[in-house]
Design an enzyme around this catalytic site. Structure first.
Site, short mmCIF file in Angstrom:
data_model
loop_
_atom_site.label_atom_id
_atom_site.label_comp_id
_atom_site.label_asym_id
_atom_site.label_seq_id
_atom_site.Cartn_x
_atom_site.Cartn_y
_atom_site.Cartn_z
N TYR A 116 0.86 -1.18 0.00
CA TYR A 116 0.00 0.00 0.00
C TYR A 116 0.90 1.23 0.00
CZ TYR A 116 -4.06 2.85 1.21
OH TYR A 116 -5.04 3.80 1.20
N LYS A 188 -6.56 -1.82 -2.58
CA LYS A 188 -7.55 -1.67 -1.50
C LYS A 188 -8.32 -2.99 -1.31
CE LYS A 188 -7.34 2.33 0.51
NZ LYS A 188 -8.09 3.54 0.65
#
Ligand code: NAD
Length: 603
Positions: A116, A188
């Protein structure tokens, strides 16, 4: 095992998303080895190797998942930098979901920033250069008539739980990345699986390719998306409308998550669709929720209530206003007052200074907070802090060092435990660093930040003893996966304000600072699955109270509900494979439900 536990496990054994027991599979040989959902590589058992015609395709030594994780970790560690590590993990994901997610879960603290932000931002920036194979769904603004058909290829009405869609305009603080935005939808969704056990084969990552205004991409001959300026206005709205209606029509059980849309569209689209469908925007709502959780925990520690709140937000953009909205809704719920009344607890500052009714050109979202009661001569941050005497100060301005010593000392003069959250990312943009905030307030400040910081030592204990204070990271990942899980499992028809307030309560209840003064305000990603269960439980209970939960048989007591949730979370474990003939087999067994990665040939 105590009888009570056995009863519980039996009670929830046949849930639709339950993940124990054997898995039916109609694939064999190399097709099976190339299918990341079923592939076990060297961990296929002797019987499976026989039944699935794998014997001659694998080395003889049968290994465990833990041994595979050990090997994968060594390979990962040998990569020279974070971007190379990110690429390695992506290709591991193409080989085996279970191995990938197990490696990630076992090393989440270390690998979080690689899958991420910030490394995923680098991967997205370089999307067209690093590209190997397409993943996810690309919808073209000039081909709106195809949207329904293209979406329909991914399953039947029962097959999809969660959809993440972006138009790539405002990615992770690095701006317009065009079609490379597909990787943020993917990343995500990976967090949804890691943090909340959303099934990795029941999700859809989507990018709406509307062009790009990023000059570098427009000039790059290797850029893979539409090489033209962003299409806006009516045609844009038509694409979004067609996408949402098609997705809802085809996959009525799925929750739609809007991600990294530009400032103008993020809130507008959320406001447009929230009253009609189960949807969520992490940039607006997730940030608001996690920040409110930090504030709630901070207020608990300082023995204050939400109704005591006086909050100044510096930087009234997407995040700043999103936080203000979340706080306002919580005050509305807690105090039973109107939104207008609740908004009076909040002061927003942007480039023109304090937002008052005198300031022109405020967005609709900002107008809610425009003060009509301001009499001070100046409207800069120091003047506002002196006048308002806030107990909470939020930084979402991207202006580094803007929380100066003067400002922080002025705040600390009137408040015993000032709650200060410099959230601008990356680290160099923080409004202040924790060490300064503690030093200027003699260790009294309660701090959470937008990026991770090391603990800070100082002589702030009783009688000047040295203490080490841990700083919480305001990481959306402790809240949005649990909200998604709650919405999915309750099959909520809407994601309401009360569900979000309940989610926040779930995170705040697990704040380590409630038990230890020097512990962080928020739980960290190391315990994120536990947090997600609590968040999902609260969200589901609120959905039931609000009358938006459509799933039958949701348990009513807390323990049963948590057990019911856990039973439906996907875990990275190898389940025994059971061969079934392709004819008559489910789509899952035929290996047709896989968007993350390539779609296998139809059996
Ligand atoms: P944004 O561009 O929408 O908002 C920034 C706002 O700050 C704008 O309204 C801008 O006009 C204002 N601003 C700029 N200079 C200013 C100044 N000198 N004085 C007052 N206001 C000023 O960006 P955003 O999406 O709201 O994000 C803001 C920051 O918050 C980013 O750095 C982002 O990384 C961070 N953020 C952190 C988290 C988190 O920690 N969980 C979540 C979301 C965003």
């Amino acid at each position: 095992m105590p009888t009570q536990n056995r009863d519980k496990s039996d009670k929830f054994r046949n849930l639709p998303l339950s993940t124990s027991g054997p898995l039916e599979c109609a694939l064999k040989g190399t097709v099976l080895l190339n299918h990341a959902y079923f592939n076990k590589g060297s961990a296929f058992s002797k019987e499976e190797r026989r039944d699935f015609e794998l014997a001659g395709l694998l080395p003889q030594n049968i290994q465990t998942l833990d041994q595979q994780v050990q090997r994968a970790y060594e390979q990962y560690s040998a990569r020279p930098d974070d971007l190379a590590k990110n690429t390695f993990l992506s290709s591991l994901k193409d080989q085996s979901d279970v191995l990938y997610f197990k490696l990630l879960l076992d090393n989440l603290d270390e690998m979080f920033s690689v899958v991420y932000t910030p490394t995923e931002g680098e991967a997205i920036r370089n999307y067209s250069r690093l590209f190997r194979r397409p993943q996810g769904i690309f919808l073209n603004i000039h081909d709106i008539d195809r949207v329904h058909h293209d979406l329909s290829l991914w399953g039947t009405a029962d097959d999809i739980d969660y959809i993440i869609v972006t138009d790539g305009e405002e990615i992770l603080g690095i701006g317009d990345q065009g079609c490379g935005g597909i990787l943020i939808s993917m990343a995500k969704l990976i967090l949804m699986t890691v943090c909340a056990g959303i099934h990795p084969n029941r999700v859809l990552p989507v990018v709406l390719d509307c062009g790009t205004d990023n000059e570098a991409l427009l000039e790059d001959p290797l850029y893979l998306g539409l090489r033209e300026r962003r299409v806006r206005g009516e045609q844009y709205d038509k694409l979004v409308e067609t996408f949402v209606r098609s997705a809802r029509g085809l996959y009525p059980k799925a929750c739609i998550h809007f991600e990294d849309f530009g400032f103008y569209n993020a809130r507008r689209l959320l406001d447009r669709w929230r009253p009609e469908i189960a949807c969520f925007n992490d940039d607006v709502q997730g940030t608001g929720c996690v920040t409110l959780a930090a504030i709630t925990a901070g207020l608990h520690v300082s023995k204050q209530k939400l109704s005591d709140l006086r909050m100044v937000v510096f930087g009234a953009g997407t995040a700043g206003v999103g936080i203000a909205d979340q706080v306002r809704d919580a005050i509305e719920t807690e105090r039973g007052v109107s939104k207008e009344e609740a908004a009076k607890h909040i002061w927003l500052i942007d480039k023109p200074g304090l937002l008052t009714t005198q300031v022109e050109e405020l967005s609709d979202a900002q107008k809610t907070y425009a003060r009509s009661d301001w009499n001070g001569p100046k409207t800069d941050l120091l003047a506002v802090v002196k006048e308002v005497r806030p107990n909470v100060l939020i930084g979402t301005s991207t202006v580094p060092k803007s929380f100066t010593e003067d400002i922080v000392r002025a705040m600390a003069e009137h408040v015993d435990r000032p709650i200060i959250l410099p959230l601008s990312n990356p680290t160099r943009l923080h409004e202040a660093v924790p060490a300064d905030l503690f030093s200027w307030t003699d260790g009294r400040a309660l701090v959470a930040t937008g990026s991770p910081f090391k603990p800070v030592k100082g002589a702030w204990g009783p009688d000047g003893a040295e203490v080490e204070i841990e700083v919480a990271e305001c990481n959306n990942s402790v809240v949005f996966p649990g909200i998604g899980l709650g919405a999915v499992l309750s099959r909520a028809s809407l994601v309401t304000d009360k569900m979000l307030v309940a989610a926040v309560r779930g995170v705040a209840e697990l704040s380590p600072a409630l038990r230890d003064n020097t512990a962080p305000l928020l739980p960290g990603v190391d315990v994120v699955r536990k947090v997600s269960v609590r968040v999902a439980r609260n969200v589901i209970q609120a959905a039931v109270e609000e009358g938006v939960a459509t799933e039958d048989g949701i348990p009513t007591n807390d323990d049963d509900l948590e057990e019911w949730i856990r039973k439906q979370m996907w875990d990275p474990v190898y389940r025994p494979l059971q061969y079934v003939e392709a004819r008559g087999a489910t789509r899952l067994a035929r290996g047709e439900m896989r968007v993350v990665g390539s779609i296998p040939e139809r059996a």
